[in-house]
Design a protein around this motif. Sequence first.
Motif, PDB file in Angstrom:
ATOM      1  N   GLU A  57       0.754  -1.145  -0.072  1.00  0.00           N
ATOM      2  CA  GLU A  57       0.005   0.005   0.045  1.00  0.00           C
ATOM      3  C   GLU A  57       0.748   1.194   0.210  1.00  0.00           C
ATOM      4  OE1 GLU A  57      -3.336  -1.884   2.767  1.00  0.00           O
ATOM      5  OE2 GLU A  57      -2.485  -0.489   3.322  1.00  0.00           O
ATOM      6  N   VAL A  58       0.287   2.517  -0.401  1.00  0.00           N
ATOM      7  CA  VAL A  58       0.996   3.682  -0.318  1.00  0.00           C
ATOM      8  C   VAL A  58       0.953   4.186   0.988  1.00  0.00           C
ATOM      9  CG1 VAL A  58       0.612   6.145  -0.975  1.00  0.00           C
ATOM     10  CG2 VAL A  58       0.251   4.251  -2.695  1.00  0.00           C
ATOM     11  N   VAL A  59       2.034   4.560   1.392  1.00  0.00           N
ATOM     12  CA  VAL A  59       2.204   5.170   2.842  1.00  0.00           C
ATOM     13  C   VAL A  59       1.231   6.411   2.936  1.00  0.00           C
ATOM     14  CG1 VAL A  59       3.665   6.315   4.462  1.00  0.00           C
ATOM     15  CG2 VAL A  59       4.503   4.576   3.084  1.00  0.00           C
ATOM     16  N   PRO A  60       0.179   6.337   3.925  1.00  0.00           N
ATOM     17  CA  PRO A  60      -0.863   7.287   4.124  1.00  0.00           C
ATOM     18  C   PRO A  60      -0.132   8.797   4.143  1.00  0.00           C
ATOM     19  CG  PRO A  60      -1.289   5.459   5.597  1.00  0.00           C
ATOM     20  CD  PRO A  60       0.330   5.234   5.140  1.00  0.00           C
ATOM     21  N   ASP A  61      -1.120   9.628   3.883  1.00  0.00           N
ATOM     22  CA  ASP A  61      -0.648  11.142   3.780  1.00  0.00           C
ATOM     23  C   ASP A  61      -0.411  11.607   5.259  1.00  0.00           C
ATOM     24  OD1 ASP A  61      -1.158  11.340   1.081  1.00  0.00           O
ATOM     25  OD2 ASP A  61      -2.918  12.670   1.177  1.00  0.00           O
ATOM     26  N   MET A  86       7.986  14.906  -2.502  1.00  0.00           N
ATOM     27  CA  MET A  86       6.387  15.153  -2.171  1.00  0.00           C
ATOM     28  C   MET A  86       6.040  16.586  -2.329  1.00  0.00           C
ATOM     29  SD  MET A  86       5.535  15.706   1.997  1.00  0.00           S
ATOM     30  CE  MET A  86       4.008  16.565   1.607  1.00  0.00           C
ATOM     31  N   PRO A  87       5.019  17.268  -2.392  1.00  0.00           N
ATOM     32  CA  PRO A  87       3.763  16.653  -2.671  1.00  0.00           C
ATOM     33  C   PRO A  87       3.585  15.681  -3.897  1.00  0.00           C
ATOM     34  CG  PRO A  87       3.426  18.973  -2.999  1.00  0.00           C
ATOM     35  CD  PRO A  87       4.824  18.802  -2.696  1.00  0.00           C
ATOM     36  N   ARG A  88       2.806  14.800  -3.706  1.00  0.00           N
ATOM     37  CA  ARG A  88       2.394  14.150  -4.943  1.00  0.00           C
ATOM     38  C   ARG A  88       1.014  14.334  -5.617  1.00  0.00           C
ATOM     39  NH1 ARG A  88       6.003   9.733  -6.026  1.00  0.00           N
ATOM     40  NH2 ARG A  88       7.631   9.607  -4.342  1.00  0.00           N
ATOM     41  N   THR A  89       0.089  14.794  -4.668  1.00  0.00           N
ATOM     42  CA  THR A  89      -1.265  14.932  -4.789  1.00  0.00           C
ATOM     43  C   THR A  89      -1.593  16.353  -4.282  1.00  0.00           C
ATOM     44  OG1 THR A  89      -1.921  14.191  -2.575  1.00  0.00           O
ATOM     45  CG2 THR A  89      -1.874  12.742  -4.567  1.00  0.00           C
ATOM     46  N   LEU A  90      -2.658  16.928  -4.791  1.00  0.00           N
ATOM     47  CA  LEU A  90      -3.128  18.285  -4.470  1.00  0.00           C
ATOM     48  C   LEU A  90      -3.595  18.416  -3.087  1.00  0.00           C
ATOM     49  CD1 LEU A  90      -3.883  21.078  -5.264  1.00  0.00           C
ATOM     50  CD2 LEU A  90      -6.134  20.388  -6.116  1.00  0.00           C
ATOM     51  N   ARG A  91      -3.976  17.226  -2.503  1.00  0.00           N
ATOM     52  CA  ARG A  91      -4.396  17.178  -0.946  1.00  0.00           C
ATOM     53  C   ARG A  91      -3.099  17.383  -0.431  1.00  0.00           C
ATOM     54  NH1 ARG A  91      -4.452  13.704   3.333  1.00  0.00           N
ATOM     55  NH2 ARG A  91      -6.075  14.230   4.755  1.00  0.00           N
ATOM     56  N   ALA A  93      -0.250  18.662  -1.198  1.00  0.00           N
ATOM     57  CA  ALA A  93       0.055  20.094  -1.283  1.00  0.00           C
ATOM     58  C   ALA A  93      -0.614  21.073  -0.354  1.00  0.00           C
ATOM     59  CB  ALA A  93      -0.025  20.539  -2.976  1.00  0.00           C
ATOM     60  N   ARG A  94      -1.754  20.878  -0.456  1.00  0.00           N
ATOM     61  CA  ARG A  94      -2.606  21.970   0.564  1.00  0.00           C
ATOM     62  C   ARG A  94      -2.274  21.798   1.963  1.00  0.00           C
ATOM     63  NH1 ARG A  94      -8.321  21.616  -3.341  1.00  0.00           N
ATOM     64  NH2 ARG A  94      -7.658  23.448  -4.395  1.00  0.00           N
ATOM     65  N   GLU A  95      -2.277  20.752   2.306  1.00  0.00           N
ATOM     66  CA  GLU A  95      -1.953  20.294   3.587  1.00  0.00           C
ATOM     67  C   GLU A  95      -0.449  20.418   4.146  1.00  0.00           C
ATOM     68  OE1 GLU A  95      -4.050  19.028   6.150  1.00  0.00           O
ATOM     69  OE2 GLU A  95      -5.631  19.464   4.461  1.00  0.00           O
ATOM     70  N   ALA A  96       0.488  20.504   3.157  1.00  0.00           N
ATOM     71  CA  ALA A  96       1.872  20.675   3.392  1.00  0.00           C
ATOM     72  C   ALA A  96       1.969  22.184   3.261  1.00  0.00           C
ATOM     73  CB  ALA A  96       2.673  20.151   2.358  1.00  0.00           C
ATOM     74  N   TYR A  97       1.005  22.926   2.536  1.00  0.00           N
ATOM     75  CA  TYR A  97       1.270  24.417   2.654  1.00  0.00           C
ATOM     76  C   TYR A  97       0.757  25.200   4.001  1.00  0.00           C
ATOM     77  CZ  TYR A  97      -0.065  29.223   1.750  1.00  0.00           C
ATOM     78  OH  TYR A  97      -0.152  30.571   1.601  1.00  0.00           O
ATOM     79  N   GLU A 145       0.078   7.181 -16.384  1.00  0.00           N
ATOM     80  CA  GLU A 145      -1.433   7.877 -16.470  1.00  0.00           C
ATOM     81  C   GLU A 145      -1.932   8.339 -15.038  1.00  0.00           C
ATOM     82  OE1 GLU A 145      -4.604   9.356 -17.990  1.00  0.00           O
ATOM     83  OE2 GLU A 145      -3.222   8.744 -19.064  1.00  0.00           O
ATOM     84  N   LEU A 146      -1.656   7.459 -14.054  1.00  0.00           N
ATOM     85  CA  LEU A 146      -2.105   7.755 -12.707  1.00  0.00           C
ATOM     86  C   LEU A 146      -1.396   9.080 -12.168  1.00  0.00           C
ATOM     87  CD1 LEU A 146      -2.459   4.475 -11.105  1.00  0.00           C
ATOM     88  CD2 LEU A 146      -4.257   5.803 -11.879  1.00  0.00           C
ATOM     89  N   TYR A 147       0.013   8.845 -12.669  1.00  0.00           N
ATOM     90  CA  TYR A 147       0.785  10.381 -12.272  1.00  0.00           C
ATOM     91  C   TYR A 147       0.488  11.478 -12.740  1.00  0.00           C
ATOM     92  CZ  TYR A 147       4.890  13.562 -12.256  1.00  0.00           C
ATOM     93  OH  TYR A 147       5.605  14.604 -12.096  1.00  0.00           O
ATOM     94  N   HIS A 148       0.157  11.546 -14.226  1.00  0.00           N
ATOM     95  CA  HIS A 148      -0.295  12.512 -14.774  1.00  0.00           C
ATOM     96  C   HIS A 148      -1.554  13.053 -13.883  1.00  0.00           C
ATOM     97  CE1 HIS A 148       2.672  12.797 -17.589  1.00  0.00           C
ATOM     98  NE2 HIS A 148       2.566  11.717 -18.300  1.00  0.00           N
ATOM     99  N   GLN A 149      -2.610  12.198 -13.899  1.00  0.00           N
ATOM    100  CA  GLN A 149      -3.845  12.561 -13.180  1.00  0.00           C
ATOM    101  C   GLN A 149      -3.838  13.150 -11.881  1.00  0.00           C
ATOM    102  OE1 GLN A 149      -6.159   9.186 -13.106  1.00  0.00           O
ATOM    103  NE2 GLN A 149      -6.314   8.636 -15.218  1.00  0.00           N
ATOM    104  N   ALA A 150      -2.767  12.700 -11.168  1.00  0.00           N
ATOM    105  CA  ALA A 150      -2.621  13.391  -9.923  1.00  0.00           C
ATOM    106  C   ALA A 150      -1.842  14.643  -9.984  1.00  0.00           C
ATOM    107  CB  ALA A 150      -1.817  12.532  -8.956  1.00  0.00           C
TER     108      ALA A 150
END
Length: 244
Positions: A57-61, A86-91, A93-97, A145-150
Amino acid sequence: MRILMIAPSGVGKRMLGAVIAAHFNIPHIAMGELLRDHVARRTDLGRAAQVHLSRGEVVPDELVLDLARRELTAARAGGEYLLEGMPRTLRQAREAYKIALHLGMTANVALHLGVDDEELIRRLVSRAALERCQDTVDVIRDWLELYHQATKPLVAWYSQRGILVRADAMRPTIQVGREIIAALEAMRPLVGHVPEQLRQPVDLTGVGAEFGPSPDSASQPGNPVIPLPSSLYERARLGADEWR
């Protein structure tokens, strides 16, 4: 400077991050390496991460953000850093911000390294063969494809904030690093003084010709090259194929 790196596997971001951080004498926060170190040392964070990794599994945010909080806090005294992995996702990014804002350590450059998909697939297939990994072209295409979507909304968000810098990572690491460092040096006096809302994204993807085709061409007339310091040059030369 406070720099984030956004890039897929196969771009050479580890080496580029090390060279850029060393040039500016700022901490290089490599999240993947730090996470592996915590797992190896069996820290509380490492043991929690290993539970997910052992299940594929992916390590949780929450764990990733906890690690980022610790590292940004440690870098706070110097006020600068390069964050890679990181960040790898918009979520994220926002939490890290939010974390960085609380610490007074928000990034002022989001460096997006781009590579043509087919070239990236070629690199990753070669790396898989060297590492005797089972990744196939189809598996890599699905991951890409998943990378581009994220990544697409992530890049758009940093662009809207005015801190995005795009760079073309299709060429050798030494050349890409030279271009990025030259651009960041030019930006450095401004980033701490110009508010984000007054800045515009920077696109370096078309400037390669201005730097010459390779470090060895520096002596040729008509190739304006901004060289790296010798120690960084050697490190970059040795790591020019770091994507492996």
